[in-house]
Scaffold this motif. Structure first.
Motif, PDB file in Angstrom:
ATOM      1  N   GLY A   6      -4.881  -1.641  -2.390  1.00 36.60           N
ATOM      2  CA  GLY A   6      -4.044  -2.505  -3.214  1.00 36.60           C
ATOM      3  C   GLY A   6      -2.730  -2.832  -2.541  1.00 36.60           C
ATOM      4  O   GLY A   6      -2.675  -3.109  -1.350  1.00 36.60           O
ATOM      5  N   ILE A   7      -1.657  -2.779  -3.318  1.00 37.40           N
ATOM      6  CA  ILE A   7      -0.316  -3.030  -2.795  1.00 37.40           C
ATOM      7  C   ILE A   7       0.311  -1.683  -2.461  1.00 37.40           C
ATOM      8  O   ILE A   7       0.421  -0.812  -3.325  1.00 37.40           O
ATOM      9  CB  ILE A   7       0.562  -3.778  -3.815  1.00 37.40           C
ATOM     10  CG1 ILE A   7      -0.026  -5.149  -4.109  1.00 37.40           C
ATOM     11  CG2 ILE A   7       1.985  -3.909  -3.298  1.00 37.40           C
ATOM     12  CD1 ILE A   7       0.742  -5.927  -5.161  1.00 37.40           C
ATOM     13  N   GLY A   8       0.716  -1.524  -1.213  1.00 38.53           N
ATOM     14  CA  GLY A   8       1.304  -0.268  -0.768  1.00 38.53           C
ATOM     15  C   GLY A   8       2.817  -0.348  -0.678  1.00 38.53           C
ATOM     16  O   GLY A   8       3.364  -1.341  -0.198  1.00 38.53           O
ATOM     17  N   PHE A   9       3.473   0.688  -1.140  1.00 31.72           N
ATOM     18  CA  PHE A   9       4.925   0.840  -1.038  1.00 31.72           C
ATOM     19  C   PHE A   9       5.179   2.010  -0.095  1.00 31.72           C
ATOM     20  O   PHE A   9       5.131   3.164  -0.522  1.00 31.72           O
ATOM     21  CB  PHE A   9       5.546   1.117  -2.412  1.00 31.72           C
ATOM     22  CG  PHE A   9       5.476  -0.040  -3.367  1.00 31.72           C
ATOM     23  CD1 PHE A   9       6.549  -0.890  -3.536  1.00 31.72           C
ATOM     24  CD2 PHE A   9       4.324  -0.283  -4.098  1.00 31.72           C
ATOM     25  CE1 PHE A   9       6.479  -1.954  -4.416  1.00 31.72           C
ATOM     26  CE2 PHE A   9       4.241  -1.342  -4.981  1.00 31.72           C
ATOM     27  CZ  PHE A   9       5.318  -2.184  -5.141  1.00 31.72           C
ATOM     28  N   LEU A  10       5.390   1.711   1.170  1.00 33.25           N
ATOM     29  CA  LEU A  10       5.641   2.743   2.184  1.00 33.25           C
ATOM     30  C   LEU A  10       7.142   2.973   2.231  1.00 33.25           C
ATOM     31  O   LEU A  10       7.901   2.136   2.720  1.00 33.25           O
ATOM     32  CB  LEU A  10       5.103   2.299   3.548  1.00 33.25           C
ATOM     33  CG  LEU A  10       5.296   3.270   4.701  1.00 33.25           C
ATOM     34  CD1 LEU A  10       4.625   4.606   4.398  1.00 33.25           C
ATOM     35  CD2 LEU A  10       4.746   2.677   5.988  1.00 33.25           C
ATOM     36  N   ARG A  11       7.572   4.126   1.705  1.00 36.09           N
ATOM     37  CA  ARG A  11       8.991   4.406   1.525  1.00 36.09           C
ATOM     38  C   ARG A  11       9.485   5.447   2.520  1.00 36.09           C
ATOM     39  O   ARG A  11       8.759   6.347   2.901  1.00 36.09           O
ATOM     40  CB  ARG A  11       9.222   4.896   0.092  1.00 36.09           C
ATOM     41  CG  ARG A  11       8.781   3.863  -0.932  1.00 36.09           C
ATOM     42  CD  ARG A  11       8.692   4.415  -2.323  1.00 36.09           C
ATOM     43  NE  ARG A  11       9.983   4.887  -2.783  1.00 36.09           N
ATOM     44  CZ  ARG A  11      10.135   5.666  -3.848  1.00 36.09           C
ATOM     45  NH1 ARG A  11       9.095   6.045  -4.550  1.00 36.09           N
ATOM     46  NH2 ARG A  11      11.325   6.055  -4.207  1.00 36.09           N
ATOM     47  N   GLN A  12      10.732   5.306   2.930  1.00 35.17           N
ATOM     48  CA  GLN A  12      11.372   6.288   3.801  1.00 35.17           C
ATOM     49  C   GLN A  12      12.162   7.264   2.947  1.00 35.17           C
ATOM     50  O   GLN A  12      12.977   6.861   2.126  1.00 35.17           O
ATOM     51  CB  GLN A  12      12.344   5.614   4.766  1.00 35.17           C
ATOM     52  CG  GLN A  12      11.692   4.898   5.901  1.00 35.17           C
ATOM     53  CD  GLN A  12      12.744   4.318   6.838  1.00 35.17           C
ATOM     54  OE1 GLN A  12      13.906   4.154   6.481  1.00 35.17           O
ATOM     55  NE2 GLN A  12      12.328   4.004   8.044  1.00 35.17           N
ATOM     56  N   ARG A  27      15.810   5.529  -5.086  1.00 37.73           N
ATOM     57  CA  ARG A  27      16.076   4.374  -4.226  1.00 37.73           C
ATOM     58  C   ARG A  27      15.799   4.753  -2.771  1.00 37.73           C
ATOM     59  O   ARG A  27      16.115   5.860  -2.340  1.00 37.73           O
ATOM     60  CB  ARG A  27      17.531   3.959  -4.409  1.00 37.73           C
ATOM     61  CG  ARG A  27      17.875   2.671  -3.772  1.00 37.73           C
ATOM     62  CD  ARG A  27      19.280   2.296  -4.167  1.00 37.73           C
ATOM     63  NE  ARG A  27      19.705   1.167  -3.405  1.00 37.73           N
ATOM     64  CZ  ARG A  27      20.464   0.221  -3.886  1.00 37.73           C
ATOM     65  NH1 ARG A  27      20.879   0.288  -5.114  1.00 37.73           N
ATOM     66  NH2 ARG A  27      20.820  -0.786  -3.133  1.00 37.73           N
ATOM     67  N   SER A  28      15.223   3.816  -2.011  1.00 34.42           N
ATOM     68  CA  SER A  28      14.889   4.109  -0.617  1.00 34.42           C
ATOM     69  C   SER A  28      14.614   2.824   0.142  1.00 34.42           C
ATOM     70  O   SER A  28      14.434   1.763  -0.455  1.00 34.42           O
ATOM     71  CB  SER A  28      13.647   5.010  -0.563  1.00 34.42           C
ATOM     72  OG  SER A  28      12.537   4.347  -1.131  1.00 34.42           O
ATOM     73  N   ALA A  29      14.562   2.953   1.453  1.00 32.14           N
ATOM     74  CA  ALA A  29      14.088   1.837   2.283  1.00 32.14           C
ATOM     75  C   ALA A  29      12.580   1.757   2.091  1.00 32.14           C
ATOM     76  O   ALA A  29      11.918   2.778   1.883  1.00 32.14           O
ATOM     77  CB  ALA A  29      14.431   2.083   3.741  1.00 32.14           C
ATOM     78  N   TYR A  57      13.715  -0.413  -1.857  1.00 33.20           N
ATOM     79  CA  TYR A  57      13.040  -0.082  -3.107  1.00 33.20           C
ATOM     80  C   TYR A  57      14.145   0.260  -4.095  1.00 33.20           C
ATOM     81  O   TYR A  57      14.894   1.212  -3.900  1.00 33.20           O
ATOM     82  CB  TYR A  57      12.112   1.111  -2.878  1.00 33.20           C
ATOM     83  CG  TYR A  57      11.432   1.623  -4.123  1.00 33.20           C
ATOM     84  CD1 TYR A  57      10.179   1.159  -4.484  1.00 33.20           C
ATOM     85  CD2 TYR A  57      12.030   2.585  -4.925  1.00 33.20           C
ATOM     86  CE1 TYR A  57       9.536   1.632  -5.614  1.00 33.20           C
ATOM     87  CE2 TYR A  57      11.405   3.057  -6.054  1.00 33.20           C
ATOM     88  CZ  TYR A  57      10.161   2.586  -6.392  1.00 33.20           C
ATOM     89  OH  TYR A  57       9.534   3.059  -7.518  1.00 33.20           O
ATOM     90  N   VAL A  58      14.264  -0.535  -5.153  1.00 30.09           N
ATOM     91  CA  VAL A  58      15.353  -0.338  -6.102  1.00 30.09           C
ATOM     92  C   VAL A  58      14.990   0.733  -7.113  1.00 30.09           C
ATOM     93  O   VAL A  58      15.672   1.744  -7.242  1.00 30.09           O
ATOM     94  CB  VAL A  58      15.728  -1.658  -6.799  1.00 30.09           C
ATOM     95  CG1 VAL A  58      16.798  -1.429  -7.847  1.00 30.09           C
ATOM     96  CG2 VAL A  58      16.198  -2.674  -5.775  1.00 30.09           C
ATOM     97  N   SER A  59      13.896   0.516  -7.848  1.00 35.26           N
ATOM     98  CA  SER A  59      13.515   1.461  -8.884  1.00 35.26           C
ATOM     99  C   SER A  59      12.241   0.995  -9.558  1.00 35.26           C
ATOM    100  O   SER A  59      11.795  -0.128  -9.352  1.00 35.26           O
ATOM    101  CB  SER A  59      14.629   1.559  -9.930  1.00 35.26           C
ATOM    102  OG  SER A  59      14.310   2.516 -10.905  1.00 35.26           O
TER     103      SER A  59
END
Length: 179
Positions: free
Chosen positions: A86-92, A75-77, A54-56
């Protein structure tokens, strides 16, 4: 004498780091009026996943204006995919969020954005969506470019279906008005 120069350099670097941190925190506070994106009830339903970085998230009108509020500039994986909402952004290590289908404006590829510049035309997967009254771009660097291209096609299909449903509803309303 040499140790004094090292101490002065360390103090200078520490002050510089502190000023950068304060500036970023101030940006997040100024953007505090932006709504917090929703989350998923069950991340186990994340399907058609794309792994990457995930850039920004930036303002769509000004690509250099990073959205710092609610951790969107961190920023993250990430694993990006479809969830019920919807669209999910599962971030670490950062706040995960979901973009509702009604808020998705478009999807594409780009050479880069604040925080990551690839130099080639399709290095980043960029999702354009509405965050309250603001249109923003969220960039993800897919681990495997082919997965990013597949995901983009799926989102484009979702948008085509949504637009076709809207046209059907509008046509039904127009026919109801003329009857």
């Amino acid at each position: 004498m040499r140790w004094l120069a090292v101490i002065i350099l360390l103090i200078g670097l520490l002050l510089l780091w502190r000023m950068m941190f304060a500036g970023y925190r101030g940006r997040a506070q100024r953007q505090g009026e932006l709504p917090r994106p929703g989350g998923a009830r069950d991340w186990k339903t994340l399907s058609d996943q794309v792994e990457g970085v995930y850039v920004s998230t930036t303002d769509a009108e000004n690509a250099l204006d990073r959205i710092a509020a609610h951790g969107l500039g961190t920023r993250s994986a990430v694993r990006v995919g479809f969830v019920d909402g919807g669209i999910g952004f599962l971030r670490q290590g950062a706040r995960s969020f979901v973009v509702a289908p009604a808020d998705i404006v478009g999807i594409g590829h780009g050479p880069g954005m604040v925080g990551k510049w690839m130099g080639k035309g399709d290095g980043l997967l960029v999702v354009r969506w509405r965050l309250g009254d603001r249109v923003v771009d969220t960039g993800v660097k897919p681990r495997h470019p082919a997965e990013g291209a597949r995901f983009a096609r799926q989102v484009e299909e979702l948008l085509r279906e949504r637009n076709a449903r809207r046209k059907q509803i509008e046509q039904g309303e127009q026919e109801g008005e003329t009857s």
